[in-house]
Design a protein around this motif. Structure first.
Motif, PDB file in Angstrom:
ATOM      1  N   UNK A 219      43.310  37.395  37.817  1.00  0.00           N
ATOM      2  CA  UNK A 219      42.665  38.177  37.254  1.00  0.00           C
ATOM      3  C   UNK A 219      41.340  38.588  37.841  1.00  0.00           C
ATOM      4  N   UNK A 220      40.571  37.711  38.242  1.00  0.00           N
ATOM      5  CA  UNK A 220      39.512  37.801  38.882  1.00  0.00           C
ATOM      6  C   UNK A 220      39.443  38.576  40.247  1.00  0.00           C
ATOM      7  N   UNK A 221      40.432  38.087  40.992  1.00  0.00           N
ATOM      8  CA  UNK A 221      40.753  38.794  42.456  1.00  0.00           C
ATOM      9  C   UNK A 221      41.229  40.305  42.012  1.00  0.00           C
ATOM     10  N   UNK A 222      42.071  40.423  41.319  1.00  0.00           N
ATOM     11  CA  UNK A 222      42.456  41.811  41.038  1.00  0.00           C
ATOM     12  C   UNK A 222      41.160  42.597  40.578  1.00  0.00           C
ATOM     13  N   UNK A 223      40.376  42.190  39.728  1.00  0.00           N
ATOM     14  CA  UNK A 223      39.184  42.812  39.175  1.00  0.00           C
ATOM     15  C   UNK A 223      38.327  43.286  40.312  1.00  0.00           C
ATOM     16  N   UNK A 224      37.987  42.136  41.378  1.00  0.00           N
ATOM     17  CA  UNK A 224      37.184  42.502  42.379  1.00  0.00           C
ATOM     18  C   UNK A 224      37.925  43.518  43.410  1.00  0.00           C
ATOM     19  N   UNK A 225      39.329  43.783  43.493  1.00  0.00           N
ATOM     20  CA  UNK A 225      39.949  44.736  44.264  1.00  0.00           C
ATOM     21  C   UNK A 225      39.753  45.930  43.672  1.00  0.00           C
ATOM     22  N   UNK A 226      39.829  45.994  42.271  1.00  0.00           N
ATOM     23  CA  UNK A 226      39.615  47.311  41.519  1.00  0.00           C
ATOM     24  C   UNK A 226      38.205  48.051  41.852  1.00  0.00           C
ATOM     25  N   UNK A 227      37.250  47.326  41.714  1.00  0.00           N
ATOM     26  CA  UNK A 227      36.012  47.428  41.950  1.00  0.00           C
ATOM     27  C   UNK A 227      35.697  48.326  43.363  1.00  0.00           C
ATOM     28  N   UNK A 228      36.103  47.214  44.353  1.00  0.00           N
ATOM     29  CA  UNK A 228      35.858  47.296  45.716  1.00  0.00           C
ATOM     30  C   UNK A 228      36.534  48.634  46.314  1.00  0.00           C
TER      31      UNK A 228
END
Length: 325
Positions: A219-228
């Protein structure tokens, strides 16, 4: 370990950073000259200049490009070397802390943290050392040099290009702060995963907890990807607006006879020259903020390991005296 990230950078070698910075200066100075040669080639061709003159300009262009490429090759290898030196230092430091702590009571959390540092965290922190100073110097130098050249050619067109980048100064830091918070949480979760692996507790609750941590990391990685990638999308959109401005304003100037076609081509190439270093500068800023978080967590972990080791050493004589009594 030094308190700040840049204290650690200088610990790895001030003279190396000075040498890398000097190469960066040479690189951004060499990177501006091809734009002027390119403009002269196009203007010479459209004005019907002798082919020999055009050929000389083409050879000069190739020479400048070769100089730029070789300088960049040297810079990248040098930065990679100093980065790997820093990675090696961090890993050996974590290993030394692990060896000291093994002399006392086994702490699964401390072992898990040291394992995470050695395997994953040291790589990104040490790698940043090589680019910490040279990268912003290089990219900012290219921006200033190319921007000044564009202003010299056509101030209004240069202003139209500059306006495109202003909004990024606002939304990039805000989105990066959101990424940093997630990165810090991610590192903490990964350390707990390492801790659980060190403990070797084979119960249903332990397996379920590990599964929850893996899901949390996802979940954290996907959240980072979305923002990035949303940030990248917005930056690319701003760049395309810059191209549109050059086409519209440059086309008007060419039609009305206020500028040459070579100037418009130089602006198009110049925007490409500006876009790349601007993107690299943003990436450096993002790496800086994330690496500061990681470095602080590594330093705190090593400090805690040393403190626990000293406490164990202090308690051992007291315990021995108590046994004798």
């Amino acid at each position: 370990m030094p308190k700040s990230l840049f204290g650690f950078v200088f610990l790895m070698g001030r003279h190396h950073q000075i040498a890398i910075a000097a190469l960066s200066v040479v690189l951004f100075l060499a990177g501006t000259a091809p734009l002027e040669v390119q403009r002269r080639i196009i203007n010479a061709a459209t004005a019907g200049a002798p082919y020999q003159a055009i050929l000389v300009l083409v050879l000069a262009y190739l020479g400048l490009v070769l100089l730029e490429g070789l300088t960049k090759l040297m810079l990248n290898i040098y930065r990679g070397w100093i980065g790997e030196v820093a990675v090696r230092w961090l890993r050996k430091s974590a290993l030394a802390a692990s060896e000291r702590s093994s002399e006392g009571p086994v702490d699964a959390l401390a072992e898990g943290v040291q394992l995470s540092i050695i395997i994953a965290e040291a790589e990104s922190v040490g790698g940043f050392v090589g680019t910490s100073i040279s990268e912003p110097l290089l990219q900012a130098g290219i921006l200033v040099a190319v921007g000044s050249y564009m202003i010299y050619l056509q101030p209004l067109m240069a202003l139209a290009v500059a306006v495109v980048f202003f909004p990024q100064i606002g939304f990039v830091p805000l989105m990066q702060s959101a990424i940093n918070r997630r990165v810090e949480t991610k590192i903490t979760v990964m350390r707990h995963v390492s801790q659980s692996m060190v403990q070797h507790v084979a119960t249903n609750d332990a397996f379920e907890a590990q599964g929850d941590r893996v899901e949390r990391l996802f979940s954290l990685n996907m959240s980072i990807y979305k923002i990035k990638f949303t940030m990248n999308f917005m930056m690319n959109l701003m760049t395309q607006l810059g191209y549109a401005g050059i086409f519209a304003l440059g086309g008007y100037y060419v039609v009305t006879g206020k500028t040459e076609i070579g100037t418009v081509v130089a602006f198009i190439s110049g925007l490409s020259k500006v876009r790349d270093p601007w993107g690299e500068l943003i990436d450096w800023y993002r790496d800086l903020r994330v690496t500061q978080v990681k470095y602080a967590m590594i330093r705190n972990a090593n400090t805690d390991a040393v403190s626990q080791d000293e406490a164990f050493i202090d308690d051992t004589p007291a315990a021995a005296d108590a046994m004798k009594a």
